[in-house]
Motif scaffolding. Structure first.
Motif, mmCIF file in Angstrom:
data_model
loop_
_atom_site.group_PDB
_atom_site.id
_atom_site.type_symbol
_atom_site.label_atom_id
_atom_site.label_comp_id
_atom_site.label_asym_id
_atom_site.label_seq_id
_atom_site.Cartn_x
_atom_site.Cartn_y
_atom_site.Cartn_z
ATOM 1 N N ALA A 1 0.759 -1.324 0.098
ATOM 2 C CA ALA A 1 -0.189 -0.145 0.127
ATOM 3 C C ALA A 1 0.874 1.136 -0.066
ATOM 4 O O ALA A 1 0.663 2.444 -0.661
ATOM 5 C CB ALA A 1 -0.881 0.010 1.224
ATOM 6 N N TRP A 2 2.059 1.208 0.839
ATOM 7 C CA TRP A 2 2.861 2.299 0.712
ATOM 8 C C TRP A 2 3.483 2.498 -0.762
ATOM 9 O O TRP A 2 3.748 3.733 -1.210
ATOM 10 C CB TRP A 2 4.039 2.183 1.599
ATOM 11 C CG TRP A 2 3.773 2.592 2.806
ATOM 12 C CD1 TRP A 2 3.529 1.714 4.040
ATOM 13 C CD2 TRP A 2 3.532 3.841 3.650
ATOM 14 N NE1 TRP A 2 3.243 2.263 5.261
ATOM 15 C CE2 TRP A 2 3.019 3.481 4.785
ATOM 16 C CE3 TRP A 2 3.448 5.134 2.810
ATOM 17 C CZ2 TRP A 2 2.588 4.541 5.786
ATOM 18 C CZ3 TRP A 2 2.870 6.107 3.728
ATOM 19 C CH2 TRP A 2 2.740 6.034 4.959
ATOM 20 N N VAL A 3 3.831 1.349 -1.469
ATOM 21 C CA VAL A 3 3.991 1.655 -2.784
ATOM 22 C C VAL A 3 3.121 2.313 -3.829
ATOM 23 O O VAL A 3 3.443 3.343 -4.673
ATOM 24 C CB VAL A 3 4.440 0.176 -3.470
ATOM 25 C CG1 VAL A 3 4.824 0.069 -5.118
ATOM 26 C CG2 VAL A 3 5.675 -0.584 -2.885
ATOM 27 N N LEU A 4 1.822 1.974 -3.360
ATOM 28 C CA LEU A 4 0.792 2.745 -4.164
ATOM 29 C C LEU A 4 0.712 4.234 -3.840
ATOM 30 O O LEU A 4 0.394 5.070 -4.432
ATOM 31 C CB LEU A 4 -0.661 1.877 -3.804
ATOM 32 C CG LEU A 4 -0.770 0.748 -4.597
ATOM 33 C CD1 LEU A 4 -2.096 0.075 -4.254
ATOM 34 C CD2 LEU A 4 -0.984 0.959 -6.431
ATOM 35 N N ARG A 5 0.748 4.421 -2.611
ATOM 36 C CA ARG A 5 0.672 5.735 -2.044
ATOM 37 C C ARG A 5 1.700 6.491 -2.793
ATOM 38 O O ARG A 5 1.379 7.790 -3.011
ATOM 39 C CB ARG A 5 0.852 5.664 -0.551
ATOM 40 C CG ARG A 5 1.282 6.981 0.047
ATOM 41 C CD ARG A 5 0.094 7.862 0.308
ATOM 42 N NE ARG A 5 0.169 9.042 1.352
ATOM 43 C CZ ARG A 5 -0.755 9.720 1.679
ATOM 44 N NH1 ARG A 5 -1.696 9.956 0.783
ATOM 45 N NH2 ARG A 5 -0.431 10.689 2.598
ATOM 46 N N PHE A 6 3.052 6.323 -2.964
ATOM 47 C CA PHE A 6 3.995 7.142 -3.326
ATOM 48 C C PHE A 6 3.670 6.995 -4.911
ATOM 49 O O PHE A 6 3.749 8.089 -5.495
ATOM 50 C CB PHE A 6 5.347 6.589 -3.143
ATOM 51 C CG PHE A 6 5.592 6.633 -1.500
ATOM 52 C CD1 PHE A 6 5.121 7.711 -0.645
ATOM 53 C CD2 PHE A 6 6.041 5.769 -0.902
ATOM 54 C CE1 PHE A 6 5.483 7.877 0.558
ATOM 55 C CE2 PHE A 6 6.368 5.801 0.519
ATOM 56 C CZ PHE A 6 5.964 6.790 1.194
ATOM 57 N N GLY A 7 3.404 5.920 -5.343
ATOM 58 C CA GLY A 7 3.699 5.746 -6.867
ATOM 59 C C GLY A 7 2.387 6.393 -7.506
ATOM 60 O O GLY A 7 2.582 7.414 -8.563
ATOM 61 N N LEU A 8 1.114 6.606 -6.948
ATOM 62 C CA LEU A 8 0.065 7.286 -7.552
ATOM 63 C C LEU A 8 0.262 8.984 -7.165
ATOM 64 O O LEU A 8 -0.220 9.749 -8.245
ATOM 65 C CB LEU A 8 -1.269 7.072 -6.539
ATOM 66 C CG LEU A 8 -1.750 5.831 -6.948
ATOM 67 C CD1 LEU A 8 -2.817 5.331 -5.754
ATOM 68 C CD2 LEU A 8 -2.609 5.462 -8.103
ATOM 69 N N PHE A 9 1.067 9.241 -6.353
ATOM 70 C CA PHE A 9 1.476 10.314 -6.187
ATOM 71 C C PHE A 9 2.259 11.238 -7.372
ATOM 72 O O PHE A 9 2.323 12.237 -7.585
ATOM 73 C CB PHE A 9 2.203 10.890 -4.767
ATOM 74 C CG PHE A 9 1.325 11.634 -3.678
ATOM 75 C CD1 PHE A 9 -0.106 11.848 -3.882
ATOM 76 C CD2 PHE A 9 1.675 11.811 -2.596
ATOM 77 C CE1 PHE A 9 -0.957 12.281 -2.939
ATOM 78 C CE2 PHE A 9 0.798 12.285 -1.458
ATOM 79 C CZ PHE A 9 -0.465 12.704 -1.687
ATOM 80 N N ALA A 10 3.212 10.224 -7.729
ATOM 81 C CA ALA A 10 4.068 10.432 -8.700
ATOM 82 C C ALA A 10 3.440 10.841 -10.197
ATOM 83 O O ALA A 10 4.207 11.604 -10.936
ATOM 84 C CB ALA A 10 5.058 9.268 -8.917
ATOM 85 N N TYR A 11 2.380 10.290 -10.455
ATOM 86 C CA TYR A 11 1.756 10.182 -11.680
ATOM 87 C C TYR A 11 0.551 11.147 -11.520
ATOM 88 O O TYR A 11 -0.114 11.360 -12.666
ATOM 89 C CB TYR A 11 1.436 9.015 -12.254
ATOM 90 C CG TYR A 11 2.702 8.351 -12.755
ATOM 91 C CD1 TYR A 11 3.587 8.729 -13.714
ATOM 92 C CD2 TYR A 11 3.060 7.099 -12.020
ATOM 93 C CE1 TYR A 11 4.539 7.869 -14.067
ATOM 94 C CE2 TYR A 11 4.253 6.309 -12.251
ATOM 95 C CZ TYR A 11 5.005 6.916 -13.474
ATOM 96 O OH TYR A 11 5.934 6.157 -13.528
ATOM 97 N N GLY A 12 0.251 11.796 -10.328
ATOM 98 C CA GLY A 12 -1.150 12.562 -10.305
ATOM 99 C C GLY A 12 -0.979 13.996 -10.499
ATOM 100 O O GLY A 12 0.148 14.339 -10.489
ATOM 101 N N ASP A 13 -1.933 14.599 -10.826
ATOM 102 C CA ASP A 13 -2.030 16.050 -10.993
ATOM 103 C C ASP A 13 -3.219 16.582 -10.738
ATOM 104 O O ASP A 13 -4.293 15.861 -10.460
ATOM 105 C CB ASP A 13 -1.596 16.513 -12.276
ATOM 106 C CG ASP A 13 -2.515 15.987 -13.253
ATOM 107 O OD1 ASP A 13 -3.678 16.482 -13.289
ATOM 108 O OD2 ASP A 13 -2.196 15.222 -14.328
#
Length: 456
Positions: free
Chosen positions: A291-303
């Motif tokens: 879930a931490w992987v998702l937490r950071f990964g989604l921030f990386a591509y979000g706008d």
């Protein structure tokens, strides 16, 4: 007023005085003060230092000499006064020492508030297992309300956030003196060694391979726990540097968006018994790491526009990432350690995650971001080449603001740009490596009896 309501007020205010500034302090540091990013991690370093030093010391004081509610009140009053002084500080080095004083006062109150609630509820013949969780959840609500107040009053980058927290901390300190008495329990023997008094006897658990591995992984994952608290609000606010996003809801109300994480946290707590019973302790801890992987990964591509759903989903995932490891890890310690060192072992778990882990995450992340992902431009051509655009681009105009261009394209002052996408990706890779290593190295067989206490 009933005891339960009085403890609910205490729980609400306990996290309110933290939530008023913890998530938004990055905006104050980078935006209002414009201090170096390399030193920013030192602010969160104080959480780790305080978590290592203070809980054991204040626990001994409350156990032997002073009523817990009085010690709790004194610490909050001191915390409030230190917060009042913070806005007067104009040096990042001085700021570190002042915020450290604040955290030395505040961090031990997290465990003291639980101890006070347990003692008062027991003395009034309440079932702690049933009564305490609904009281405790109001602490998270207090954190959320504080975030909203800071944002909606226009103070997410203002020194007023410290004044808001300081006033409420003074009120909470005074309020604590009105609570039922919690006299010293004298649970520690007079002739006990200082090793036992400070809970250090639990360190012998490192002599067991599985326990040593668990605590090491706790420390490494603890390094990720505060990263979005440190940088999340700054990340969303800095979308305002670009014309396309500067008037978006996400930029204007970034703190409210971040509060979805805390709302999610309260909801995922309710799902923990089901997941523990179905998958077991190890699998739930592994789910947390992924879930931490998702937490950071989604921030990386979000706008704030096309990728808004990723930012929202990242905040929702946070509840699973944060709660699942803390609760399942605590349960693992509870079910695998001897009763005579169980309390010390729980303290060691918290020390490794919120102490040494927080130290690791705060310091290394701030150095890494400043060195590899922060770009400072003093020359207009370098700035334009970095973005692959021209001076008439609205985004460049917005970044430059009122910055004047002097001779030879030299800028009046440095322009700082952070590469948030790669920052979050590096955090996601870090969490993924931990998850894979944990899945391979950590061996623990699921036993339904281990989770019986939380599922019934």
């Amino acid at each position: 007023m009933s005891i339960k309501y009085r403890l609910t007020i205490m729980s609400f205010l306990q996290l309110f005085v933290w939530g008023a500034w913890l998530i938004t302090i990055g905006n104050y540091w980078f935006g209002t003060k414009q201090w170096s990013g390399e030193n920013f991690g030192d602010v969160f370093l104080t959480l780790g230092i305080s978590s290592i030093i203070m809980p054991a010391i204040t626990g001994i004081i409350a156990d032997k000499w002073i009523n817990a509610e009085k010690l709790y009140g004194i610490l909050h009053i001191l915390y409030g006064f230190v917060l009042f002084y913070l806005p007067q500080v104009d040096s990042p080095n001085t700021f570190f020492w002042v915020i450290l004083m604040a955290m030395l006062c505040y961090m031990p109150t997290l465990s003291l508030s639980n101890s006070i609630s347990y003692t008062i509820l027991k003395n009034n013949n309440f079932d702690i297992v049933k009564v305490f969780p609904p009281i405790r959840v109001w602490g998270t609500i207090g954190f959320i309300v504080a975030m909203w107040i800071t944002n909606l009053t226009g103070n997410k980058a203002s020194a007023n956030m410290f004044y808001i927290a300081g006033v409420v901390a003074l009120f909470l300190g005074i309020y604590a003196f009105t609570l039922p008495k919690c006299p010293p329990q004298k649970l520690i023997e007079e002739n006990a060694s200082w090793t036992k008094k400070l809970g250090l006897n639990a360190f012998k658990l490192f002599g067991t391979y599985k326990m040593a591995l668990f605590f090491i992984f706790s420390m490494f994952l603890g390094g990720a726990l505060q990263l979005t608290n440190m940088y999340g609000d700054v990340f969303l606010s800095e979308f305002g540097n670009f014309e396309k996003y500067k008037n978006s809801f996400v930029v204007e109300y970034s703190t409210i968006i971040m509060s979805i994480s805390q709302i999610s946290e309260t909801l995922f707590i309710l799902a923990i018994p089901f997941f523990l019973k179905r998958f077991g302790i190890k699998q739930v801890m592994l789910i947390s790491m992924l879930a931490w992987v998702l937490r950071f990964g989604l921030f990386a591509y979000g706008d704030p526009i096309g990728g808004l759903w990723m930012i929202i989903l990242s905040c929702i995932v946070y509840g699973m990432a944060f709660d699942f490891f803390n609760i399942s890890g605590s349960l693992f310690v509870e079910t695998t350690t001897d009763s005579n060192i169980r309390s010390s072992a729980q303290g060691l778990f918290m020390m490794m995650t919120n102490g040494f882990g927080a130290l690791l995450g705060a310091k290394i992340s701030s150095i890494m971001i400043a060195k590899y992902f922060t770009f400072k431009f003093s020359n207009l051509n370098d700035l334009l080449n970095h973005f692959g655009t021209d001076v008439d681009n609205p985004a460049i105009k917005n970044i430059l603001g009122n910055n004047k261009v002097l001779e030879n394209n030299v800028l009046e002052k440095f322009v700082t740009v952070r590469d948030w996408s790669n920052i979050w990706l590096s955090f996601a890779i870090y969490a993924l490596v931990i998850a894979i290593a944990f899945a391979v190295l950590f061996k623990h067989k699921h036993d339904p009896k281990d989770v019986e206490s939380v599922t019934h």
